[in-house]
Design a protein around this motif. Sequence first.
Motif, PDB file in Angstrom:
ATOM      1  N   HIS A 141      15.069  -2.370   2.163  1.00  0.00           N
ATOM      2  CA  HIS A 141      15.045  -2.419   0.695  1.00  0.00           C
ATOM      3  C   HIS A 141      13.693  -2.944   0.211  1.00  0.00           C
ATOM      4  N   TYR A 142      13.486  -2.848  -1.090  1.00  0.00           N
ATOM      5  CA  TYR A 142      12.283  -3.395  -1.718  1.00  0.00           C
ATOM      6  C   TYR A 142      12.609  -4.788  -2.260  1.00  0.00           C
ATOM      7  N   LEU A 143      11.696  -5.726  -2.054  1.00  0.00           N
ATOM      8  CA  LEU A 143      11.895  -7.087  -2.571  1.00  0.00           C
ATOM      9  C   LEU A 143      11.361  -7.247  -3.989  1.00  0.00           C
ATOM     10  N   ASN A 144      10.215  -6.622  -4.256  1.00  0.00           N
ATOM     11  CA  ASN A 144       9.616  -6.747  -5.588  1.00  0.00           C
ATOM     12  C   ASN A 144       8.638  -5.602  -5.840  1.00  0.00           C
ATOM     13  N   ARG A 145       8.201  -5.526  -7.062  1.00  0.00           N
ATOM     14  CA  ARG A 145       7.185  -4.553  -7.477  1.00  0.00           C
ATOM     15  C   ARG A 145       5.955  -5.348  -7.880  1.00  0.00           C
ATOM     16  N   TYR A 146       4.788  -4.862  -7.517  1.00  0.00           N
ATOM     17  CA  TYR A 146       3.593  -5.619  -7.886  1.00  0.00           C
ATOM     18  C   TYR A 146       2.511  -4.720  -8.488  1.00  0.00           C
ATOM     19  N   HIS A 147       1.712  -5.349  -9.306  1.00  0.00           N
ATOM     20  CA  HIS A 147       0.465  -4.770  -9.813  1.00  0.00           C
ATOM     21  C   HIS A 147      -0.590  -5.835  -9.548  1.00  0.00           C
ATOM     22  N   ALA A 148      -1.244  -5.720  -8.412  1.00  0.00           N
ATOM     23  CA  ALA A 148      -2.122  -6.777  -7.920  1.00  0.00           C
ATOM     24  C   ALA A 148      -3.359  -6.953  -8.788  1.00  0.00           C
ATOM     25  N   GLU A 149      -3.788  -8.206  -8.924  1.00  0.00           N
ATOM     26  CA  GLU A 149      -4.998  -8.505  -9.684  1.00  0.00           C
ATOM     27  C   GLU A 149      -6.235  -7.961  -8.981  1.00  0.00           C
ATOM     28  N   HIS A 150      -6.157  -7.887  -7.663  1.00  0.00           N
ATOM     29  CA  HIS A 150      -7.239  -7.272  -6.876  1.00  0.00           C
ATOM     30  C   HIS A 150      -6.588  -6.421  -5.793  1.00  0.00           C
ATOM     31  N   LYS A 151      -7.320  -5.517  -5.205  1.00  0.00           N
ATOM     32  CA  LYS A 151      -6.753  -4.572  -4.251  1.00  0.00           C
ATOM     33  C   LYS A 151      -6.238  -5.279  -2.997  1.00  0.00           C
ATOM     34  N   VAL A 152      -5.072  -4.817  -2.522  1.00  0.00           N
ATOM     35  CA  VAL A 152      -4.483  -5.348  -1.294  1.00  0.00           C
ATOM     36  C   VAL A 152      -4.304  -4.193  -0.309  1.00  0.00           C
ATOM     37  N   CYS A 194      -2.353  -1.760   2.411  1.00  0.00           N
ATOM     38  CA  CYS A 194      -1.046  -1.193   2.751  1.00  0.00           C
ATOM     39  C   CYS A 194      -0.794  -1.405   4.251  1.00  0.00           C
ATOM     40  N   ALA A 195       0.418  -1.827   4.586  1.00  0.00           N
ATOM     41  CA  ALA A 195       0.733  -2.097   5.991  1.00  0.00           C
ATOM     42  C   ALA A 195       1.229  -0.856   6.726  1.00  0.00           C
ATOM     43  N   PHE A 196       1.423   0.254   6.025  1.00  0.00           N
ATOM     44  CA  PHE A 196       2.076   1.411   6.625  1.00  0.00           C
ATOM     45  C   PHE A 196       1.123   2.545   6.995  1.00  0.00           C
ATOM     46  N   CYS A 197       0.149   2.830   6.163  1.00  0.00           N
ATOM     47  CA  CYS A 197      -0.721   3.965   6.461  1.00  0.00           C
ATOM     48  C   CYS A 197      -1.802   3.557   7.481  1.00  0.00           C
ATOM     49  N   ASP A 198      -2.291   4.540   8.229  1.00  0.00           N
ATOM     50  CA  ASP A 198      -3.257   4.276   9.297  1.00  0.00           C
ATOM     51  C   ASP A 198      -4.531   3.623   8.768  1.00  0.00           C
ATOM     52  N   SER A 199      -4.944   4.030   7.567  1.00  0.00           N
ATOM     53  CA  SER A 199      -6.199   3.498   7.029  1.00  0.00           C
ATOM     54  C   SER A 199      -6.001   2.184   6.289  1.00  0.00           C
ATOM     55  N   HIS A 200      -4.736   1.767   6.178  1.00  0.00           N
ATOM     56  CA  HIS A 200      -4.421   0.543   5.421  1.00  0.00           C
ATOM     57  C   HIS A 200      -5.107   0.579   4.052  1.00  0.00           C
ATOM     58  N   MET A 201      -4.854   1.652   3.345  1.00  0.00           N
ATOM     59  CA  MET A 201      -5.509   1.959   2.073  1.00  0.00           C
ATOM     60  C   MET A 201      -5.415   0.797   1.076  1.00  0.00           C
ATOM     61  N   PRO A 202      -6.558   0.314   0.580  1.00  0.00           N
ATOM     62  CA  PRO A 202      -6.519  -0.723  -0.461  1.00  0.00           C
ATOM     63  C   PRO A 202      -5.931  -0.144  -1.751  1.00  0.00           C
ATOM     64  N   HIS A 203      -5.094  -0.913  -2.435  1.00  0.00           N
ATOM     65  CA  HIS A 203      -4.429  -0.419  -3.643  1.00  0.00           C
ATOM     66  C   HIS A 203      -4.044  -1.590  -4.535  1.00  0.00           C
ATOM     67  N   ASN A 204      -3.674  -1.285  -5.773  1.00  0.00           N
ATOM     68  CA  ASN A 204      -3.241  -2.316  -6.721  1.00  0.00           C
ATOM     69  C   ASN A 204      -1.732  -2.298  -6.980  1.00  0.00           C
ATOM     70  N   LYS A 205      -1.146  -1.079  -6.949  1.00  0.00           N
ATOM     71  CA  LYS A 205       0.270  -0.963  -7.289  1.00  0.00           C
ATOM     72  C   LYS A 205       1.097  -0.625  -6.057  1.00  0.00           C
ATOM     73  N   GLY A 206       2.234  -1.311  -5.926  1.00  0.00           N
ATOM     74  CA  GLY A 206       3.094  -1.028  -4.791  1.00  0.00           C
ATOM     75  C   GLY A 206       4.316  -1.907  -4.767  1.00  0.00           C
ATOM     76  N   PHE A 207       4.901  -2.032  -3.553  1.00  0.00           N
ATOM     77  CA  PHE A 207       6.140  -2.785  -3.381  1.00  0.00           C
ATOM     78  C   PHE A 207       6.016  -3.709  -2.178  1.00  0.00           C
ATOM     79  N   THR A 208       6.689  -4.853  -2.270  1.00  0.00           N
ATOM     80  CA  THR A 208       6.896  -5.675  -1.091  1.00  0.00           C
ATOM     81  C   THR A 208       8.217  -5.220  -0.492  1.00  0.00           C
ATOM     82  N   VAL A 209       8.214  -4.811   0.785  1.00  0.00           N
ATOM     83  CA  VAL A 209       9.418  -4.255   1.398  1.00  0.00           C
ATOM     84  C   VAL A 209       9.894  -5.164   2.525  1.00  0.00           C
TER      85      VAL A 209
END
Length: 279
Positions: A35-46, A48-63
Motif C-alpha cells: 500500500h501507499y503510506l503518503n503522498r508527497y510533493h518534495a521541496e527538492h528532488k528526491v 526513486c527507489a524502483f527505477c534503474d536510474s533512480h530518477m530524481p523527482h518531486n512528486k510521488g508516494f511513500t510505499v
Amino acid sequence: MGTHEQFSLESLIISKPDLQPGLKESIAKGEKPSHYLNRYHAEHKVRCAFCDSHMPHNKGFTVQMEDGRIALCGKNCAEEFFGKEVADNHEQELEKQIRRATKRKIIKRTLDGIPNALGLISEELVEMERQAAAASHALFGEFRYSGIQSELTEQGRYELKELKRRWVEREDRYGVTQRVPIDESKVVLTVEGAAILRGGDALPLLRFQRARKQLSQLLAVDTSKELSDIVIDRMTEARSQVIRDVRDACRFLDLCAQFYTKENVKKLSKLAQKVKSSA
C-alpha cells in the motif's frame, strides 16, 4: 488492500519525504508494495527507489512493502513498475485516507470555533431575523398580486416607469415637415430591496435560529472517543448547512437594511396606490 490505521493529514501529505526514517534506497525489480503510506510533493528532488536510474523527482508516494520496508516511488514510475491497476488501487485508497483525515481536521477546527460562533450569532440577531421575516412575509401577502415580484431589476429593486410622450418635427421623404410622437420611458419611483416582497405562502426559514441549534448539537457531540466515519460525515454536512444558513441569513438582513428605511417605506406607500395592492 486491508484496513490501515488512521493517519493525520500532516502524515498523509508531506513535503520532506526523504527525512522519513527507515527508507530503503533501492527495491529489487518486480517487487510491488502492499500500500501507499503518503503522498508527497518534495521541496527538492528526491530519488526513486524502483527505477534503474533512480530518477530524481518531486512528486510521488511513500510505499510500504509486504515485509514492512518503506521506499520512495516517483509518481510516473508507480504505474510502470506496479501496473496501472495496482497503482490506481493504492492511490485511490490513499485518497480516501486523505479525505477522511481532511474531514476530521475540519471538524476539529469547527468544534474549537463553535463557542465564538455562538457568541456572534446572538439571541438579539436571531430576534432581528425573526421580526424581519414576519414583516416581510406580511408584505408579500399585501403585494402578491401587484406584479412587482416579476419586474425587479438584477439588483433586486423595483422601478415604476411611466411613458412620457413628446412631439418633434421631422421631414418625411418628400421634404414635408410633420410633428411625430416619441414615447420615452421614465423612472418615477424606485423601491430599494424590493426582492423582500418575493416571499411565499410559507413563513421564511429562520436561518440564524437553525444555525444556533445545529452548532449547539455539534458542540454536544462526545469527542472523548474516536468518532466513526458516519458520524464525521453527518457532522460535516451539519457544518455545511450552518455555513449556508449564516450566509443566507446575512444576505437576507442586508436586503432588509436596504428595504426597511423611512424613505423607502414612504415610496412603498406611494407605490401601493399605483399597483394592485391591499396595503
